[in-house]
Design an enzyme around this catalytic site. Structure first.
Site, PDB file in Angstrom:
ATOM      1  N   VAL A  83      33.287  31.301  33.325  1.00  0.00           N
ATOM      2  CA  VAL A  83      31.901  31.374  33.784  1.00  0.00           C
ATOM      3  C   VAL A  83      31.473  30.048  34.406  1.00  0.00           C
ATOM      4  CG1 VAL A  83      29.504  31.644  33.031  1.00  0.00           C
ATOM      5  CG2 VAL A  83      31.262  33.192  32.157  1.00  0.00           C
ATOM      6  N   ARG A  85      42.521  21.458  31.046  1.00  0.00           N
ATOM      7  CA  ARG A  85      41.732  22.341  31.889  1.00  0.00           C
ATOM      8  C   ARG A  85      41.051  21.561  33.016  1.00  0.00           C
ATOM      9  NH1 ARG A  85      38.528  27.450  29.196  1.00  0.00           N
ATOM     10  NH2 ARG A  85      39.712  28.932  30.424  1.00  0.00           N
ATOM     11  N   SER A 126      26.101  30.819  28.417  1.00  0.00           N
ATOM     12  CA  SER A 126      27.090  31.600  27.671  1.00  0.00           C
ATOM     13  C   SER A 126      26.427  32.889  27.212  1.00  0.00           C
ATOM     14  CB  SER A 126      27.559  30.848  26.433  1.00  0.00           C
ATOM     15  OG  SER A 126      27.711  29.494  26.685  1.00  0.00           O
ATOM     16  N   CYS A 185      33.652  40.090  27.336  1.00  0.00           N
ATOM     17  CA  CYS A 185      32.237  40.394  27.081  1.00  0.00           C
ATOM     18  C   CYS A 185      31.960  41.712  26.367  1.00  0.00           C
ATOM     19  CB  CYS A 185      31.460  40.386  28.385  1.00  0.00           C
ATOM     20  SG  CYS A 185      31.107  38.727  28.964  1.00  0.00           S
ATOM     21  N   PHE A 186      32.555  42.802  26.847  1.00  0.00           N
ATOM     22  CA  PHE A 186      32.110  44.118  26.364  1.00  0.00           C
ATOM     23  C   PHE A 186      32.154  44.238  24.848  1.00  0.00           C
ATOM     24  CE2 PHE A 186      32.691  47.079  30.295  1.00  0.00           C
ATOM     25  CZ  PHE A 186      31.764  46.312  30.963  1.00  0.00           C
ATOM     26  N   PHE A 219      43.306  41.898  31.690  1.00  0.00           N
ATOM     27  CA  PHE A 219      42.421  42.995  31.266  1.00  0.00           C
ATOM     28  C   PHE A 219      41.906  43.814  32.438  1.00  0.00           C
ATOM     29  CE2 PHE A 219      37.881  42.171  32.078  1.00  0.00           C
ATOM     30  CZ  PHE A 219      37.885  40.848  32.479  1.00  0.00           C
TER      31      PHE A 219
HETATM   32  C1  UDX Z   1      31.573  42.472  32.473  1.00  0.00           C
HETATM   33  C2  UDX Z   1      30.295  42.854  33.229  1.00  0.00           C
HETATM   34  O1  UDX Z   1      30.607  43.781  34.276  1.00  0.00           O
HETATM   35  C3  UDX Z   1      29.643  41.613  33.799  1.00  0.00           C
HETATM   36  O2  UDX Z   1      28.426  41.944  34.430  1.00  0.00           O
HETATM   37  C4  UDX Z   1      29.389  40.618  32.664  1.00  0.00           C
HETATM   38  O3  UDX Z   1      28.846  39.417  33.167  1.00  0.00           O
HETATM   39  C5  UDX Z   1      30.673  40.325  31.910  1.00  0.00           C
HETATM   40  O4  UDX Z   1      31.271  41.524  31.444  1.00  0.00           O
HETATM   41  P1  UDX Z   1      34.080  41.843  33.154  1.00  0.00           P
HETATM   42  O5  UDX Z   1      34.376  41.932  31.696  1.00  0.00           O
HETATM   43  O6  UDX Z   1      34.544  40.646  33.904  1.00  0.00           O
HETATM   44  O7  UDX Z   1      32.495  41.922  33.404  1.00  0.00           O
HETATM   45  O8  UDX Z   1      34.738  43.110  33.888  1.00  0.00           O
HETATM   46  P2  UDX Z   1      34.296  44.625  34.211  1.00  0.00           P
HETATM   47  O9  UDX Z   1      34.560  44.861  35.644  1.00  0.00           O
HETATM   48  O10 UDX Z   1      32.945  44.957  33.723  1.00  0.00           O
HETATM   49  O11 UDX Z   1      35.381  45.465  33.393  1.00  0.00           O
HETATM   50  C6  UDX Z   1      35.443  45.457  31.974  1.00  0.00           C
HETATM   51  C7  UDX Z   1      36.559  46.357  31.480  1.00  0.00           C
HETATM   52  O12 UDX Z   1      36.254  47.732  31.690  1.00  0.00           O
HETATM   53  C8  UDX Z   1      37.887  46.113  32.191  1.00  0.00           C
HETATM   54  O13 UDX Z   1      38.943  46.160  31.255  1.00  0.00           O
HETATM   55  C9  UDX Z   1      37.979  47.262  33.165  1.00  0.00           C
HETATM   56  O14 UDX Z   1      39.293  47.566  33.502  1.00  0.00           O
HETATM   57  C10 UDX Z   1      37.314  48.372  32.364  1.00  0.00           C
HETATM   58  N1  UDX Z   1      36.751  49.436  33.219  1.00  0.00           N
HETATM   59  C11 UDX Z   1      35.735  49.165  34.096  1.00  0.00           C
HETATM   60  C12 UDX Z   1      37.238  50.732  33.111  1.00  0.00           C
HETATM   61  O15 UDX Z   1      38.143  50.998  32.317  1.00  0.00           O
HETATM   62  N2  UDX Z   1      36.693  51.714  33.888  1.00  0.00           N
HETATM   63  C13 UDX Z   1      35.675  51.473  34.772  1.00  0.00           C
HETATM   64  O16 UDX Z   1      35.226  52.422  35.435  1.00  0.00           O
HETATM   65  C14 UDX Z   1      35.190  50.146  34.879  1.00  0.00           C
HETATM   66  P1  ADP Z   2      33.792  31.713  29.425  1.00  0.00           P
HETATM   67  O1  ADP Z   2      34.523  32.953  29.835  1.00  0.00           O
HETATM   68  O2  ADP Z   2      32.506  32.026  28.692  1.00  0.00           O
HETATM   69  O3  ADP Z   2      33.578  30.775  30.544  1.00  0.00           O
HETATM   70  P2  ADP Z   2      35.949  30.040  28.373  1.00  0.00           P
HETATM   71  O4  ADP Z   2      36.589  30.093  27.021  1.00  0.00           O
HETATM   72  O5  ADP Z   2      36.753  30.380  29.580  1.00  0.00           O
HETATM   73  O6  ADP Z   2      34.661  30.988  28.280  1.00  0.00           O
HETATM   74  O7  ADP Z   2      35.350  28.585  28.611  1.00  0.00           O
HETATM   75  C1  ADP Z   2      34.617  27.850  27.676  1.00  0.00           C
HETATM   76  C2  ADP Z   2      35.004  26.367  27.786  1.00  0.00           C
HETATM   77  O8  ADP Z   2      34.086  25.581  27.008  1.00  0.00           O
HETATM   78  C3  ADP Z   2      36.398  26.028  27.243  1.00  0.00           C
HETATM   79  O9  ADP Z   2      37.173  25.437  28.286  1.00  0.00           O
HETATM   80  C4  ADP Z   2      36.124  24.996  26.109  1.00  0.00           C
HETATM   81  O10 ADP Z   2      37.084  23.949  26.050  1.00  0.00           O
HETATM   82  C5  ADP Z   2      34.764  24.444  26.501  1.00  0.00           C
HETATM   83  N1  ADP Z   2      34.013  23.850  25.380  1.00  0.00           N
HETATM   84  C6  ADP Z   2      33.752  24.389  24.163  1.00  0.00           C
HETATM   85  N2  ADP Z   2      33.019  23.547  23.399  1.00  0.00           N
HETATM   86  C7  ADP Z   2      32.788  22.433  24.142  1.00  0.00           C
HETATM   87  C8  ADP Z   2      32.067  21.177  23.933  1.00  0.00           C
HETATM   88  N3  ADP Z   2      31.428  20.912  22.787  1.00  0.00           N
HETATM   89  N4  ADP Z   2      32.066  20.268  24.928  1.00  0.00           N
HETATM   90  C9  ADP Z   2      32.705  20.528  26.100  1.00  0.00           C
HETATM   91  N5  ADP Z   2      33.377  21.661  26.369  1.00  0.00           N
HETATM   92  C10 ADP Z   2      33.435  22.616  25.414  1.00  0.00           C
END
Ligand code: UDX
Ligand code: ADP
Length: 458
Positions: free
Chosen positions: A11, A37, A126, A271-272, A333
């Site tokens: 994100v 990273r 987040s 997320c889901f 995923f």
């Molecule tokens: C989701 C939300 O879409 C996004 O708005 C939020 O900010 C974060 O969570 P993401 O998890 O990146 O985004 O992917 P998304 O495209 O939503 O797919 C989620 C899962 O559902 C994937 O595994 C995808 O393959 C699955 N999916 C999606 C299906 O199986 N069928 C569908 O029709 C759509």
């Molecule tokens: P997202 O999908 O929400 O972006 P990620 O796990 O990819 O989640 O990224 C979160 C990042 O935040 C990781 O790279 C982690 O190292 C960093 N992080 C967690 N805690 C701290 C902190 N206290 N200070 C700086 N970075 C941090």
């Protein structure tokens, strides 16, 4: 403004790259405690794979976009601080398996309290359960540093794989703030950032709690659609209906619409599941067990879909996969990302390993070390002997050679245009394909000689 983002993940990285690109007058620094990273963000091979991200980073990096491990130094100079750290589901103690673990958020808040100066705006980015902004506010207040502050909630709605498109043209940007003159002023400062490229009418301002809850609700609704169509896929397999036809038929109803009706081996992603579990936890906390059970069923159905897929595969392979080679195509995923969090492939592979199958995994973007970590296994044993039940293949045809079955677990476009005749010729017969994403032309494969099973179709 000096903008700081704590957390250089899926994100924080893409979002800040877009803000830096669109707002050249602001200086944007993304910090992370993970040195590897940050080094990757500063190199040619970014840690996050996302179509279009490379170009944006190349243009802005070094100009007004920086990646650094100097967390304190960057916070000290910032006017606006985004918190974009991970909020995994708690694995211990009260709320284990449901509640979000907020320890990373709390650490950030305390770090900000220690070093921030002047008048700052803290933006929670987040995914968080409702009322977290309140916790951040109280920590900042309680620590009483040399600063004044406002806390905003600005949930990110980007989907991985389409992050740059979603950021460039969001359906909406949501900004939650306190409804006081100071809160409104802070919200306005963030509105001004997005207004560089997002039409004003798409920037919605709400109170903090509504903004936080909207994020959970949006994901719960989307996941619910996938679980709903997946529930119907089980019924289709038991009857003569084809879930793709059913989805098309109901999707043309404009009240339902065509999106998120793609039946699959199950949804994954960071997320889901996490957000629904959070929603469930909140409902229980507020004494609403019926509401909690209602949402929990979305997860139950998703788990059922994953295990149902494996059971069907084993049944088809004459009730045993022991010592059989199963080619796994795709581990992420979803397509166009290297993220494997909650990927259905993890569950499918674990179940297959439990059945003593040998899995040969090919994914164009996921690194071998990540796959071994996700499966909770080592690449080699204590004597350095290679793990022979999990083989990571660099070549998709090698993954399928001499296999009893091929399972498609991620809908990567390249799988549609493989030389399936070549794969067939080199597989054991009968040659089975389990299309967990319904992306292949089943009729064409059957003509070659494959036995094909899709999701929700015979
Ligand atoms: C989701 C939300 O879409 C996004 O708005 C939020 O900010 C974060 O969570 P993401 O998890 O990146 O985004 O992917 P998304 O495209 O939503 O797919 C989620 C899962 O559902 C994937 O595994 C995808 O393959 C699955 N999916 C999606 C299906 O199986 N069928 C569908 O029709 C759509
Ligand atoms: P997202 O999908 O929400 O972006 P990620 O796990 O990819 O989640 O990224 C979160 C990042 O935040 C990781 O790279 C982690 O190292 C960093 N992080 C967690 N805690 C701290 C902190 N206290 N200070 C700086 N970075 C941090």
């Amino acid at each position: 403004m000096n903008i700081c983002c704590i957390g250089a993940g899926y994100v924080g990285g893409p979002t800040m790259a877009m803000i830096a690109l669109k707002c050249p007058e602001h200086r944007v620094t993304v910090v992370d405690i993970n040195e590897k990273r940050i080094a990757a963000w500063n190199s040619d091979e970014l840690p996050v794979y996302e179509p279009g991200l490379d170009d944006v980073v190349r243009e802005a990096r070094g100009r007004n976009l920086f990646f650094s491990t100097d967390v304190n130094g960057t916070i000290a100079e910032a006017d606006m601080i985004f918190i974009s750290v991970n909020t995994p589901t708690k694995t211990y103690g009260v709320g284990a398996g449901r509640a979000a673990d907020l320890k990373f958020i709390e650490k950030c808040a305390r770090q900000i309290a220690d070093v921030a100066k002047g008048n700052i705006i803290v933006v929670e980015k987040s995914t968080l359960p409702v009322r977290t902004a309140e916790s951040v506010r109280r920590i900042l207040e309680g620590c009483g540093g040399e600063f004044t502050f406002q806390v905003l909630s600005n949930p990110e709605f980007l989907a991985e794989g389409t992050a740059m498109e979603d950021l460039n043209e969001p359906d909406r940007v949501l900004i939650g703030g306190e409804q006081t003159p100071e809160g409104e002023e802070a919200a306005q400062a963030l509105v001004d950032v997005y207004a560089h490229w997002v039409p004003r009418e798409r920037i919605l301002t709400t109170n903090v709690w509504s903004s936080e809850l909207s994020k959970l609700t949006a994901n719960a609704f989307l996941a619910q659609r996938v679980s709903s169509i997946n529930a119907i896929s089980a019924l289709c397999e038991a009857t003569e209906a084809d879930v793709e036809e059913v989805a098309r038929a109901i999707g043309t109803d404009s009240r339902i619409g065509p999106k998120f009706l793609k039946s699959s081996v199950g949804f994954g992603g960071s997320c889901f599941q996490k957000d629904i579990l959070n929603l469930v936890y909140l409902c229980q906390h507020f004494g609403l067990p019926e509401v909690a059970d209602y949402w929990e069923q979305v997860i139950v159905m998703n788990d059922y879909q994953k295990s149902r897929f494996v059971r069907r595969l084993v049944r088809t392979l004459f009730n045993t996969v022991s010592d059989k080679k199963i080619a796994i195509l795709g581990f992420a995923f979803k397509k166009d990302t290297n993220d494997t969090r909650e990927s259905p492939a993890i569950y499918v592979c674990r179940d297959l390993l439990e059945e003593q199958a040998n899995v040969h995994i090919y994914d164009p973007k996921v690194k071998p070390a990540q796959i071994f970590a996700d499966l909770g296994q080592a690449a080699t044993d204590a004597d350095g002997k290679a793990n022979d039940s999990i083989i990571i293949e660099e070549d998709v045809y090698a993954a399928c050679k001499d296999a009893h079955a091929v399972a498609i677990l991620t809908e990567w476009d390249q799988f549609k245009t493989l030389d399936w005749q070549r794969i067939y010729d080199n597989m054991l017969k009968p040659a089975f394909v389990f299309d967990g994403r319904n992306i292949l032309d089943a009729a064409a494969l059957r003509k070659i000689g494959f036995e094909v099973s899709g999701i929700g179709r015979v």
